[in-house]
Enzyme design. Structure first.
Site, mmCIF file in Angstrom:
data_model
loop_
_atom_site.group_PDB
_atom_site.id
_atom_site.type_symbol
_atom_site.label_atom_id
_atom_site.label_comp_id
_atom_site.label_asym_id
_atom_site.label_seq_id
_atom_site.Cartn_x
_atom_site.Cartn_y
_atom_site.Cartn_z
ATOM 1 N N HIS A 21 60.494 108.330 65.673
ATOM 2 C CA HIS A 21 59.192 107.712 65.455
ATOM 3 C C HIS A 21 58.069 108.713 65.739
ATOM 4 C CE1 HIS A 21 56.150 104.378 66.573
ATOM 5 N NE2 HIS A 21 56.132 104.601 65.271
ATOM 6 N N ASP A 42 52.962 121.429 47.979
ATOM 7 C CA ASP A 42 52.960 122.137 46.701
ATOM 8 C C ASP A 42 53.421 123.571 46.951
ATOM 9 O OD1 ASP A 42 50.715 123.596 47.712
ATOM 10 O OD2 ASP A 42 49.290 122.319 46.656
ATOM 11 N N HIS A 69 41.352 119.893 54.202
ATOM 12 C CA HIS A 69 42.528 120.693 53.870
ATOM 13 C C HIS A 69 42.857 121.649 55.018
ATOM 14 C CE1 HIS A 69 45.567 122.376 51.307
ATOM 15 N NE2 HIS A 69 45.022 123.577 51.322
ATOM 16 N N TYR A 121 45.738 120.375 45.780
ATOM 17 C CA TYR A 121 45.850 119.517 46.966
ATOM 18 C C TYR A 121 47.008 118.527 46.893
ATOM 19 C CZ TYR A 121 41.376 121.684 47.664
ATOM 20 O OH TYR A 121 40.371 122.623 47.795
ATOM 21 N N ALA A 122 48.101 118.921 46.269
ATOM 22 C CA ALA A 122 49.295 118.074 46.163
ATOM 23 C C ALA A 122 50.168 118.293 47.396
ATOM 24 C CB ALA A 122 50.057 118.379 44.879
ATOM 25 N N ASN A 123 49.668 117.814 48.527
ATOM 26 C CA ASN A 123 50.355 117.933 49.804
ATOM 27 C C ASN A 123 50.192 116.622 50.550
ATOM 28 O OD1 ASN A 123 50.754 120.993 49.778
ATOM 29 N ND2 ASN A 123 48.525 120.839 49.579
#
EC number: 5.4.99.62
Length: 128
Positions: free
Chosen positions: A20, A28, A95, A117-119
């Protein structure tokens, strides 16, 4: 042999050790990977595998109670942002903050994604 879920032995092994609030990054191909954080690099060419393909597979096998994404996505990748908002409890940070937070991850899964920004940082939840 596993019948379902993540069949990549490295990812499956790491996820089996998550507890947890542990952090998992799906990145990316451009996100810096801290040297001390284990990374499973799935990329094999620009765009492959895609961020969304990997995210979908991970979410089928991983309980995420929260997701952290860069607020810059709003101005540069609204389609992806909207799709993530539909499936995740998204919290925004810069970011730079996301990159700093990635230092606390238990695992980074690197995709071949090459869109801005594909994270995402997924915080592990509990299944009960």
């Amino acid at each position: 042999m596993k019948k379902q879920g993540i069949i990549n032995r490295d990812i499956a092994g790491h996820l089996a050790r998550f507890g947890h609030t542990d952090l998992l990054v799906i990145a990316d191909c451009g996100l810096p990977v801290p040297q001390h954080v284990p990374c499973v690099d799935l990329s094999y060419r620009i765009g492959e595998p895609s961020f969304e393909t990997v995210l979908e597979a991970v979410l089928e096998d991983f309980e995420a109670e929260a997701a952290y994404i860069a607020r810059e996505i709003s101005g540069h990748n609204q389609g992806l942002e909207a799709r993530m908002q539909k499936q995740l409890d998204c919290h925004y940070l810069s970011h730079e903050e996301l990159k700093a937070m990635s230092h606390n991850a238990k695992l980074i899964v690197r995709t071949g994604e090459a869109s801005p920004y594909a994270n995402v940082i997924l915080q592990s939840g509990v299944i009960f």
